[in-house]
Design an enzyme around this catalytic site. Structure first.
Site, PDB file in Angstrom:
ATOM      1  N   PRO A   1       7.577   6.382   7.767  1.00 25.25           N
ATOM      2  CG  PRO A   1       9.587   6.053   6.641  1.00 25.25           C
ATOM      3  CD  PRO A   1       8.965   5.950   8.000  1.00 25.25           C
ATOM      4  CB  CYS A   2       2.811   5.397   6.136  1.00 23.13           C
ATOM      5  SG  CYS A   2       1.283   4.510   5.835  1.00 23.13           S
ATOM      6  CD  GLN A   3       6.459   4.696  -0.194  1.00 23.17           C
ATOM      7  OE1 GLN A   3       6.684   3.527  -0.439  1.00 23.17           O
ATOM      8  NE2 GLN A   3       7.246   5.673  -0.585  1.00 23.17           N
TER       9      GLN A   3
END
Length: 551
Positions: free
Chosen positions: A76-78
């Site tokens: 996950p990468c925001q």
């Protein structure tokens, strides 16, 4: 077969696509979500499943399973995207998971790796705020950085005291509300643009708010601006329930304290994450001036360095181009050891727009099968064989005569009326104004994916949690079932989801479409086979590791 470790495995869509090639053996997977773990174990019973990737001991994995050939996964990468800036949090905890992915590659030293993520990953909006531990890495790998402003407080709320507090960890902790208090007051504040919902919130949480009032009005006023503001919040709520103030007057008084609390929360994140701040300014907005670097630059510079030795390609792949009945864009990074390949290329889809698989191709054969409502009672539906009317894709996905997960959310009367008024391809914005009342705080800003009735003759949009988005069946006035959403993601019927209803919908939405994963896996296997054969390395040693046989 090539041995694989799958990081951030979710329900197992990426693992499934790799397995379907019969060229990869998923030895180990990591996933923390309990419901997704249940799904993964059911569908990948021969894979060793671990929990927290941050605690992974890769040396013991090599000892137990031998050298690992391929690392796959979608961390996950925001970063600090524009969406993230609108929320209370300034720094995404998911950033460290990208670093955990890189750690896995560095410690396992696989022949190849695949990382997939959202299409914007390579953009400048997905960046790491630089922490103190990053300094050595940035210098060693020559990772480009930019001065970056981290906004803390807008101009209309700024004071000298606020600027001083942002730089003092002790004061931040002193003035920060606890999470339950912030959550309660923010529920009220969020309804400020909808008077009816605002009054409903004040009525619903009256007891809790009055308990909080007792705490707020007992504090000694005058010690600081923040304490005075907190007192005014408590007094305004008390006056509202006494009939002395209107609901709108309450939220007007609440506005500045809420913004101050968001500032404190962001300031605390800076300290908690050891973010390197070069200076703070507060002449207009209060801003922390930091440095940042792009996620992809970090990945490319570290893994593509001479020291670590991967040749890397990246690109955005459209799932529809590979036969998935869905317009889903995924950013894919493929890396292979330079000692095996000098050039890496991502796969190219063979489906043209005019021949895309459609929603009808994916779920049309399920239209006459009534869905259930309770996952606890899902014992499977025995379905009859179908004739030639089923599509090629439908026949491929219908690989069992027992249908699980054909479960939907029961539709309330108000939603049912909206469903009936929306035609294929339309959404919430197509409704008459009278049918939008009492829904969202600001109905005009509702996303186009809300109350979307799918079009049978087109691929769907990106499948997310379609329960929350209230996706509607193309012809029937009901929600899309979990199984139908899974079909749109290209999961075969034999792949069964576990957990609560919402958890199953979420797992489907988070997954990598197996058909896309399979195409990536086939391309990777071809490149590895060719590279190993050309270098005569199929039975030789590189860096002390024995490579698997050429397939």
């Amino acid at each position: 077969m090539y041995s694989v470790v799958d990081l951030f495995a979710g329900a197992g869509g990426l693992s499934l696509g790799f397995q379907q090639t019969h060229k990869f053996d998923i030895k180990v997977a990591f996933e923390t979500n309990r419901n997704a773990q249940k799904t993964y174990r059911r569908n990948h019973p021969h894979t060793r499943l671990f929990d927290d990737v941050c605690k992974a001991d890769y040396s013991s994995i090599i000892t137990e399973f031998g050298p690992i050939d391929v690392v796959i996964g979608g961390p996950p990468c925001q970063g600090f995207s524009n969406v993230n800036r609108q929320k209370n949090h300034a720094i995404s905890k998911n950033n460290m998971l990208v670093k955990q992915y890189v750690r896995a590659v560095l410690e396992l030293q696989p022949k190849a790796f695949i990382m997939e993520n959202v299409g914007m990953l390579k953009s400048n909006t997905h960046r790491f705020y630089m922490d103190k531990e990053d300094i050595r890495t940035v210098e060693e790998y020559n990772i480009p950085t930019l001065e970056t402003e981290l906004p803390l407080l807008d101009e209309e709320y700024v004071s000298k005291e606020a600027l001083e507090i942002t730089q003092d960890e002790k004061l931040i902790n002193q003035y920060l509300w606890d999470e339950a208090e912030y959550f309660l007051l923010n529920i009220v504040f969020r309804q400020r643009k909808n008077s009816k919902k605002l009054e409903e919130a004040l009525a619903k949480y009256q007891k809790k708010l009055l308990n909080l009032v007792d705490k707020l009005i007992k504090i000694e006023v005058g010690q600081s601006e923040i304490i005075t503001l907190n007192y005014k919040v408590g007094k305004s709520i008390d006056d509202y329930y006494r009939g002395l103030l209107s609901a709108q007057e309450v939220v007007s008084i609440l506005e500045k304290p809420i913004m101050i609390q968001r500032m404190l929360s962001k300031s605390k994140e800076i300290f908690d994450n050891n973010i390197l701040v070069e200076r703070y300014t507060g002449d207009k907005h209060i801003v922390a001036h930091t440095r940042s670097f792009a996620v992809y630059d970090y990945l490319k510079q570290v893994l593509g360095s001479d020291k670590n030795g991967y040749v890397i390609d990246n690109g955005v792949l459209s799932a529809a181009d590979f036969g998935v009945p869905q317009k889903r864009m995924r950013f894919v990074v493929m890396g292979i050891k330079k000692s095996i390949c000098s050039k890496v290329e991502l796969p190219k889809g063979s489906f043209k727009a005019e021949a895309y698989n459609t929603v009808r191709d994916a779920i049309g054969d399920l239209s006459n099968i009534n869905p259930g409502y309770n996952v606890a009672e899902d014992s499977g539906i025995v379905i009859e064989p179908v004739g030639n009317e089923i599509s090629t894709l439908g026949r491929k996905l219908r690989d069992t005569n027992i249908l699980y997960n054909h479960i939907v959310t029961e539709t309330r009367e108000t939603a049912l009326k909206r469903f009936a008024a929306i035609r294929q391809g339309e959404n919430f914005h197509s409704l008459d104004l009278t049918m939008k009342e009492d829904t969202y705080t600001d109905a005009s800003r509702t996303q186009n994916t809300i109350y979307l009735r799918l079009d049978y003759n087109e691929p769907s949009g990106t499948v997310i949690n379609v329960r929350k988005s209230m996706w509607i069946h193309p012809e029937q006035n009901r929600a899309i079932s979990i199984r139908e959403a899974a079909r749109l993601q290209s999961f075969p019927d034999s792949f069964v989801f576990e957990g609560t209803k919402d958890a199953q919908y979420q797992q489907v939405g988070n997954a990598v479409p197996p058909i896309l994963a399979k195409a990536i896996a086939k391309k990777l296997a071809k490149l590895l086979n060719k590279g190993l054969a050309e270098h005569g390395l199929s039975k030789k040693m590189i860096n002390g590791e024995k490579f698997c046989e050429v397939i």
